[in-house]
Design a protein around this motif. Structure first.
Motif, mmCIF file in Angstrom:
data_model
loop_
_atom_site.group_PDB
_atom_site.id
_atom_site.type_symbol
_atom_site.label_atom_id
_atom_site.label_comp_id
_atom_site.label_asym_id
_atom_site.label_seq_id
_atom_site.Cartn_x
_atom_site.Cartn_y
_atom_site.Cartn_z
ATOM 1 N N UNK A 265 -11.330 12.703 1.052
ATOM 2 C CA UNK A 265 -10.181 12.150 1.798
ATOM 3 C C UNK A 265 -9.064 11.764 0.843
ATOM 4 N N UNK A 266 -7.827 12.091 1.286
ATOM 5 C CA UNK A 266 -6.656 11.826 0.445
ATOM 6 C C UNK A 266 -5.573 11.206 1.321
ATOM 7 N N UNK A 267 -4.960 10.125 0.812
ATOM 8 C CA UNK A 267 -3.892 9.455 1.553
ATOM 9 C C UNK A 267 -2.570 10.113 1.222
ATOM 10 N N UNK A 268 -1.799 10.435 2.264
ATOM 11 C CA UNK A 268 -0.528 11.153 2.077
ATOM 12 C C UNK A 268 0.578 10.359 2.767
ATOM 13 N N UNK A 269 1.744 10.265 2.098
ATOM 14 C CA UNK A 269 2.909 9.604 2.697
ATOM 15 C C UNK A 269 3.465 10.424 3.849
ATOM 16 N N UNK B 123 -5.523 13.269 4.622
ATOM 17 C CA UNK B 123 -5.649 14.723 4.412
ATOM 18 C C UNK B 123 -7.066 14.990 3.907
ATOM 19 N N UNK B 124 -7.846 15.717 4.720
ATOM 20 C CA UNK B 124 -9.225 16.025 4.346
ATOM 21 C C UNK B 124 -9.419 17.521 4.068
ATOM 22 N N UNK B 125 -8.316 18.267 3.899
ATOM 23 C CA UNK B 125 -8.408 19.716 3.704
ATOM 24 C C UNK B 125 -9.036 20.093 2.362
ATOM 25 N N UNK C 4 2.673 12.915 -4.255
ATOM 26 C CA UNK C 4 1.628 13.934 -4.117
ATOM 27 C C UNK C 4 0.376 13.407 -3.415
ATOM 28 N N UNK C 5 0.392 12.109 -3.063
ATOM 29 C CA UNK C 5 -0.774 11.532 -2.376
ATOM 30 C C UNK C 5 -1.728 10.854 -3.357
ATOM 31 N N UNK C 6 -2.780 10.231 -2.778
ATOM 32 C CA UNK C 6 -3.726 9.474 -3.605
ATOM 33 C C UNK C 6 -5.106 9.555 -2.968
ATOM 34 N N UNK C 7 -6.127 9.871 -3.762
ATOM 35 C CA UNK C 7 -7.484 9.864 -3.200
ATOM 36 C C UNK C 7 -7.823 8.484 -2.633
ATOM 37 N N UNK C 8 -8.498 8.500 -1.513
ATOM 38 C CA UNK C 8 -8.848 7.245 -0.830
ATOM 39 C C UNK C 8 -9.641 6.322 -1.748
ATOM 40 N N UNK C 9 -10.493 6.926 -2.568
ATOM 41 C CA UNK C 9 -11.348 6.120 -3.439
ATOM 42 C C UNK C 9 -10.567 5.396 -4.524
ATOM 43 N N UNK C 10 -9.327 5.868 -4.825
ATOM 44 C CA UNK C 10 -8.536 5.259 -5.896
ATOM 45 C C UNK C 10 -7.597 4.166 -5.403
ATOM 46 N N UNK D 135 0.841 -1.207 0.000
ATOM 47 C CA UNK D 135 0.000 0.000 0.000
ATOM 48 C C UNK D 135 0.873 1.254 0.000
ATOM 49 N N UNK D 136 1.941 1.242 0.824
ATOM 50 C CA UNK D 136 2.842 2.416 0.872
ATOM 51 C C UNK D 136 3.456 2.689 -0.494
ATOM 52 N N UNK D 137 3.901 1.612 -1.173
ATOM 53 C CA UNK D 137 4.531 1.782 -2.483
ATOM 54 C C UNK D 137 3.542 2.267 -3.539
ATOM 55 N N UNK D 138 2.232 2.039 -3.306
ATOM 56 C CA UNK D 138 1.213 2.474 -4.268
ATOM 57 C C UNK D 138 0.853 3.944 -4.117
ATOM 58 N N UNK D 139 1.315 4.600 -3.033
ATOM 59 C CA UNK D 139 0.966 6.005 -2.796
ATOM 60 C C UNK D 139 2.070 6.887 -3.403
#
Length: 496
Positions: A123-127, A117-119, A85-91, A78-82
């Motif tokens: 929702x967005x996943x950030x390393x 990150x929900x700013x 710049x981050x990745x939307x949770x839905x993706x 999962x970490x390697x897939x992010x």
């Protein structure tokens, strides 16, 4: 094959003075370890080898862990897939397999490798880290290589269902007291040839097991009804009763009804209550003494012996009709008539056998069931004698508490229904009927005027159902009976 393995085992033990590990030996001869163990047990029983258990333990990978062995742990995948710049949770599940995504995301968040990150709204996943060392994959690789792992690491991996414990036994073998390179089968009997050649002196014989019980004989099983019937018979015989012959299921209406002073228009004699035979439909009454037949006719039509009778035209044809007996009292009437003809002597009779009635079948009724009947014939008997005998009889059955209720029967007067209190069911229940046979039945037979007969009857099925906890009579008698119940039902001990 087994003989070859046994020969190799004995040869190796002899040459190496033992075998340190049966598992290694099995691998060395390219044989299944279970086959080797079978021969070891056989040799041990013959005291040819001494066996010492060796316990083994290791961790093994689960099916789930095998997927991570080369691809990396879920959290690292999962970490390697992010991306940076981050990745939307839905993706996320589009980048990583759904099962891996759920588990990996949870683990990566716990390790604080990722954050949410929900700013920006969605929702967005950030390393939070650039790279990590995949310790989980390294742990799985160590397990796959049969290397030792620490207890905390093992517990953590087991909790995640990535590894599982495996345990097995192998054996250390040494020479036993009867070791030999070849097994000699012990003889089971002394033969003429051994005696002639003298080989019996060196022949080993198999020990006799004098404690062996032997093979159980093949046999049937007693039905609960038969067990309870046996107990009833014991009670009657202990009270001085003789059993009546009840082998005639088919009776004429004369002995089943007319001899008992039961009128020919009585509802019990209708086809909807009684099974009448169609072939042969009747039995001639010519064998019955005609004077007795005439006395029965007269008492029905005109009365006598203090009775007014029924006042109808008695028909011989109705008395000749064949039927399946509706009660064993038909047998009692025959026995009392014979008693009167041979010179009266006081008697006690009983019977336990099958009777038939055209009744609707339900959980408490069958068209075919068993009737228990007892009677005492003597001079000067009274209702008090009947009550006393009933108390003695039912006390031996284990039912000492009795009540009586007046009732009506065509051939007994007075008549009583018998009720007993069941300690098991905690209630009063009807257990039978009783009464004194009427003079209109006894006097035509030729019994003296001072002779009375007290009698009672009950079914065999009802006490059996109570004793064995059966609430549906069809589970006790008939084609729906479970055969396993017949094999496993306990012994019957009435009155204890």
């Amino acid at each position: 094959m087994a003989e070859k393995v046994e020969s190799l085992l004995l040869k190796t033990i002899h040459e190496r003075n033992g075998i340190s590990d049966s598992g290694e030996f099995a691998s060395g001869i390219n044989e299944n370890h279970n086959v080797v163990v079978g021969q070891i047990k056989s040799l041990q029983a013959s005291e040819m080898v001494l066996v010492t258990d060796i316990d083994h333990f290791r961790w093994a990978l689960t099916d789930e862990a095998l997927n991570y062995l080369h691809n990396g742990s879920p959290e690292v995948q999962v970490l390697n897939a992010i991306p940076a710049e981050g990745l939307p949770m839905a993706d996320l599940k589009a980048k990583v397999h759904a099962d891996v995504a759920d588990i990996g995301f949870k683990q990566a968040m716990q390790q604080k490798w990722l954050s949410m990150d929900k700013s920006s709204g969605a929702p967005r996943i950030v390393r939070k880290v650039d790279a990590v060392e995949d310790k989980t994959q390294q742990l799985l690789q160590a397990v796959a290589a049969n290397k030792e792992i620490s207890k905390p690491d093992a517990e953590a991996a087991k909790k995640r269902k990535l590894i599982k414990p495996e345990q097995w036994k192998t054996y250390k073998l040494d020479k036993g007291p009867k070791f030999a390179l070849e097994r000699k089968k012990p003889a089971t009997e002394l033969t003429q040839e051994m005696l002639a050649k003298g080989t019996w002196r060196t022949q080993e014989f198999k020990d006799y097991n004098f404690n062996a019980l032997g093979q159980l004989p093949q046999g049937g099983h007693l039905h609960p009804l038969m067990k309870v019937r046996t107990q009833f018979r014991k009670i009657f015989t202990q009270m001085g009763f003789s059993e009546m012959p009840t082998n005639n299921y088919v009776e004429s209406s004369f002995w089943n009804f007319d001899a008992l002073f039961q009128p020919q228009q009585h509802p019990a004699r209708d086809a909807h209550d009684t099974f009448f035979l169609t072939k042969p439909s009747s039995t001639s009454l010519d064998r019955i003494p005609q004077d007795y037949l005439q006395r029965v006719r007269d008492v029905h039509q005109h009365g006598g012996y203090g009775s007014a009778g029924y006042g109808y035209s008695w028909k011989k044809a109705d008395a000749e009709k064949n039927l399946l007996r509706t009660h064993t009292t038909a047998v009692s009437s025959r026995m009392l008539y014979n008693l009167a003809q041979t010179g009266f002597q006081p008697a006690r009779f009983f019977s336990v056998d099958r009777v038939f009635r055209n009744e609707a079948i339900d959980r408490t009724h069958l068209a075919e069931f068993h009737q228990v009947e007892g009677l005492v014939c003597d001079r000067g008997l009274t209702l008090g004698d009947l009550i006393g005998v009933l108390h003695e009889f039912f006390t031996r059955l284990g039912l000492p508490k009795l009540r009586f209720k007046p009732a009506y029967n065509p051939y007994t007067e007075p008549s009583m229904e018998i009720f007993s209190y069941s300690e098991q069911l905690k209630k009063w229940m009807e257990v039978g009927n009783s009464g004194m046979f009427r003079p209109e039945m006894l006097r035509p037979m030729g019994l003296p005027e001072d002779v009375s007969v007290i009698a009672w009857g009950l079914s065999l099925e009802r006490p059996t159902m109570i004793l064995y906890g059966i609430d549906n009579i069809r589970d006790l008698f008939g084609h729906k009976v479970n055969l396993s119940m017949i094999k496993r039902n306990p012994i019957c001990r009435l009155g204890l």
